[in-house]
Design a protein around this motif. Structure first.
Motif, PDB file in Angstrom:
ATOM      1  N   ARG A  82       0.878  -1.174   0.000  1.00 13.36           N
ATOM      2  CA  ARG A  82       0.000   0.000   0.000  1.00 13.36           C
ATOM      3  C   ARG A  82       0.909   1.216   0.000  1.00 13.36           C
ATOM      4  O   ARG A  82       1.750   1.370   0.894  1.00 13.36           O
ATOM      5  CB  ARG A  82      -0.914   0.014   1.227  1.00 13.36           C
ATOM      6  N   VAL A 102       8.517  -0.864  10.587  1.00 15.52           N
ATOM      7  CA  VAL A 102       7.595  -1.857  10.022  1.00 15.52           C
ATOM      8  C   VAL A 102       6.151  -1.636  10.488  1.00 15.52           C
ATOM      9  O   VAL A 102       5.242  -2.336  10.039  1.00 15.52           O
ATOM     10  CB  VAL A 102       8.024  -3.289  10.405  1.00 15.52           C
ATOM     11  N   GLY A 107      -1.834  -7.932  11.127  1.00 18.57           N
ATOM     12  CA  GLY A 107      -0.605  -7.300  10.651  1.00 18.57           C
ATOM     13  C   GLY A 107       0.609  -8.041  11.198  1.00 18.57           C
ATOM     14  O   GLY A 107       1.151  -7.685  12.236  1.00 18.57           O
TER      15      GLY A 107
HETATM   16  P1  ATP Z   1      -4.619   1.175   9.258  1.00 18.71           P
HETATM   17  O1  ATP Z   1      -5.912   1.740   9.800  1.00 18.71           O
HETATM   18  O2  ATP Z   1      -3.543   1.006  10.305  1.00 18.71           O
HETATM   19  O3  ATP Z   1      -4.139   1.865   8.026  1.00 18.71           O
HETATM   20  P2  ATP Z   1      -6.117  -0.718   7.781  1.00 18.71           P
HETATM   21  O4  ATP Z   1      -7.424  -0.559   8.448  1.00 18.71           O
HETATM   22  O5  ATP Z   1      -5.901  -0.065   6.494  1.00 18.71           O
HETATM   23  O6  ATP Z   1      -4.961  -0.293   8.792  1.00 18.71           O
HETATM   24  P3  ATP Z   1      -6.583  -3.500   7.239  1.00 18.71           P
HETATM   25  O7  ATP Z   1      -6.919  -3.352   5.825  1.00 18.71           O
HETATM   26  O8  ATP Z   1      -7.653  -3.772   8.224  1.00 18.71           O
HETATM   27  O9  ATP Z   1      -5.718  -2.246   7.698  1.00 18.71           O
HETATM   28  O10 ATP Z   1      -5.388  -4.560   7.347  1.00 18.71           O
HETATM   29  C1  ATP Z   1      -5.288  -5.580   8.323  1.00 18.71           C
HETATM   30  C2  ATP Z   1      -4.084  -5.367   9.226  1.00 18.71           C
HETATM   31  O11 ATP Z   1      -2.895  -5.154   8.485  1.00 18.71           O
HETATM   32  C3  ATP Z   1      -4.197  -4.136  10.098  1.00 18.71           C
HETATM   33  O12 ATP Z   1      -4.956  -4.410  11.253  1.00 18.71           O
HETATM   34  C4  ATP Z   1      -2.764  -3.820  10.419  1.00 18.71           C
HETATM   35  O13 ATP Z   1      -2.348  -4.565  11.543  1.00 18.71           O
HETATM   36  C5  ATP Z   1      -2.027  -4.301   9.202  1.00 18.71           C
HETATM   37  N1  ATP Z   1      -1.607  -3.150   8.355  1.00 18.71           N
HETATM   38  C6  ATP Z   1      -2.404  -2.363   7.619  1.00 18.71           C
HETATM   39  N2  ATP Z   1      -1.702  -1.416   6.980  1.00 18.71           N
HETATM   40  C7  ATP Z   1      -0.397  -1.621   7.334  1.00 18.71           C
HETATM   41  C8  ATP Z   1       0.843  -0.970   7.002  1.00 18.71           C
HETATM   42  N3  ATP Z   1       0.876   0.079   6.181  1.00 18.71           N
HETATM   43  N4  ATP Z   1       1.978  -1.455   7.543  1.00 18.71           N
HETATM   44  C9  ATP Z   1       1.949  -2.521   8.375  1.00 18.71           C
HETATM   45  N5  ATP Z   1       0.821  -3.169   8.712  1.00 18.71           N
HETATM   46  C10 ATP Z   1      -0.334  -2.733   8.207  1.00 18.71           C
END
Ligand code: ATP
Ligand code: MG
Length: 476
Positions: free
Chosen positions: A180, A189, A356
């Motif tokens: 992303r 990380v 995550g």
């Molecule tokens: P955030 O609100 O932190 O941006 P998200 O709601 O976009 O997260 P999800 O799509 O629910 O994230 O992704 C599932 C999990 O992946 C999250 O709960 C988080 O722990 C992890 N995650 C999301 N974005 C990242 C990132 N940029 N780097 C590391 N881990 C991530």
């Protein structure tokens, strides 16, 4: 006659060699197998580029410590290499996640990182996703992308294969790198651009089934984080256009958390997780966790908070997982429809469940460190024991260390043996920095007096005990 004996003799000879070969192959195989029991390491050979000073680019403690302990190195903004020390931790986290997913009947698979754009055009998310999506063009000018998540892909695979109601329910997951293009990758990380995620997807025949799947994941998440020594609080989260109460983020509280969250004080008690009986009625378990107030920033409710008084805790939180029921959004778009027992069509009810995995590498450190370095919970520690030889070259110290090193390995315990020449202070500081749960220190004084010093990294407690007693404690 002569040829007859010769034939027998040659036959006998060949049999002997075959047997001898088999026997030595057997013992070789055994010694290879026993080698694999533990994956210990001598520091003199281990690739562990530690850093003494605090790296200026790191703003939060986990990022600083991961760089200093030689766990990760940045490749470009938000993209990291995991060096052996970090990789060992990542694999342990991954394995705990895997075991708890398997325990609820989710089945592991692996989908690719690169996906065709057409898949995302089908759900309408190709345009909706915006600049966070890394778009790629291949040599034939086809639009591709590096997957930020896999709802589209899994639903297409499932819809293609599932025909009858007997193909439901199913729960599938993979542990795969995501990309992303975050506006502000930061904190190492914790908010990377490339990161490792466990994402599971459930397919059910109706809402009741979907709720059962959701509850299974809910309980699996509680166990997963507890095994990592974390208090991850399930907090009501935004459920998007679907509405309902089936969206929870699992949040650990830490000063460096990116968002402000609020919850009932009871969640901070150490024993709240004791309520979990995975064999019990899952709905009752889930209710016991969700009837107490806990909300992410966009779900906070000032009215409820006002009634909580002293029981209200407002803090910063790190999202380490998110479970989500989204109904038929993707199954409609991808025609994930099966035929019911009476011939009617059933559109699969779906949910998705993310953890995550790489963020947890940092998150666990945020939750468990002191001024000297990391304090690994045993379940995710890169090695269980750090063995320090205070006088390399001294016959007694070398002998005692080699003996313990071998015995611990035989017992299947991962040991990092500091067999390098160097000052005691430097060795102690480095061992504290990398945060292995146990340190065993062997010096000339101890060798003469028949003891080693064993230190618990978390409590700082030290004992002078015999090598045998140390071995017994560590292998208990
Ligand atoms: P955030 O609100 O932190 O941006 P998200 O709601 O976009 O997260 P999800 O799509 O629910 O994230 O992704 C599932 C999990 O992946 C999250 O709960 C988080 O722990 C992890 N995650 C999301 N974005 C990242 C990132 N940029 N780097 C590391 N881990 C991530
Ligand atoms: Mg989320």
């Amino acid at each position: 006659m002569y040829t007859f004996f010769l034939a027998i003799a040659i036959g006998y000879q060949t049999r002997l060699t075959v047997e001898a070969k088999a026997a030595s192959a057997y013992s070789l195989r055994n010694s290879i197998l026993s080698l694999k029991e533990s994956s210990s390491m001598r520091l003199s050979r281990f690739f562990m580029p530690t850093i003494k000073e605090n790296p200026s680019e790191a703003q939060i403690v986990s990022h600083r410590l991961m760089l200093r302990a030689g766990m990760i190195r940045q490749s470009s903004a938000g993209i990291y290499s995991w060096l052996p020390m970090g990789h060992r931790v990542l694999k342990k986290i991954e394995q705990i996640v895997r075991e708890e997913q398997d325990a609820i009947g989710a089945q592991e698979m692996l989908m690719p990182t690169i996906q065709p754009a057409d898949l995302w055009r089908k759900s309408g998310r190709y345009d909706a996703y915006g600049p966070e999506m890394l778009r790629i063009t291949d040599r034939h000018d086809r639009d591709m992308l590096f997957g930020p998540t896999n709802e589209e892909q899994i639903t297409e695979i499932f819809s293609d294969a599932a025909k009858s109601y007997r193909d439901l329910p199913r729960m599938l997951y993979h542990i795969q790198w995501k990309f992303r293009d975050e506006v502000r990758p930061r904190f190492g990380v914790m908010r990377g651009r490339e990161f490792l995620m466990k994402d599971a997807y459930s397919f059910d025949a109706d809402f009741a089934g979907a709720k059962r799947s959701y509850n299974k994941q809910f309980v699996a998440y509680l166990k997963t984080y507890a095994r990592m020594g974390l208090t991850a609080i399930p907090m009501k989260a935004n459920s998007g256009p679907i509405g309902g109460d089936m969206s929870h983020e699992f949040v650990i509280l830490a000063e460096t958390g990116e968002s402000e969250v609020a919850c009932h004080r009871d969640f901070l008690e150490n024993d709240w997780l004791d309520n979990i009986d995975p064999e019990g009625d899952l709905q009752i378990i889930v209710d016991s966790f969700t009837d107490k107030y806990a909300a992410t920033d966009d779900e906070r409710d000032p009215e409820t908070e006002a009634t909580l008084g002293d029981n209200l805790v407002v803090a910063r939180g790190i999202e380490v997982g998110h479970i989500f029921h989204f109904g038929t959004k993707y199954s409609k778009a991808f025609n994930a429809v099966v035929t019911g027992p009476d011939g009617t069509e059933i559109t699969a009810e779906m949910g998705s469940y993310g953890i995550g995995v790489s963020r947890l590498g940092g998150g666990i450190i945020e939750a468990s460190h002191d001024e000297n370095g990391i304090i690994w919970p045993e379940s995710v520690a890169p090695f269980k024991v750090g063995l320090i030889n205070l006088k390399v070259g001294d016959e007694g110290c070398d002998g005692a260390c080699e003996g313990l090193y071998g015995q611990l390995q035989n017992a299947g315990i991962d040991v990092l043996y500091d067999d390098r020449e160097g000052r005691a202070g430097v060795k102690f500081a480095e061992m504290d920095l990398i945060g292995l749960p146990w340190q065993v220190v062997v010096g000339p004084k101890g060798v003469a007096g028949g003891f080693v010093e064993m230190k618990n990294r978390a409590t700082g407690e030290r004992q002078e005990i015999s090598a045998d007693a140390a071995l017994a404690q560590l292998t208990a």
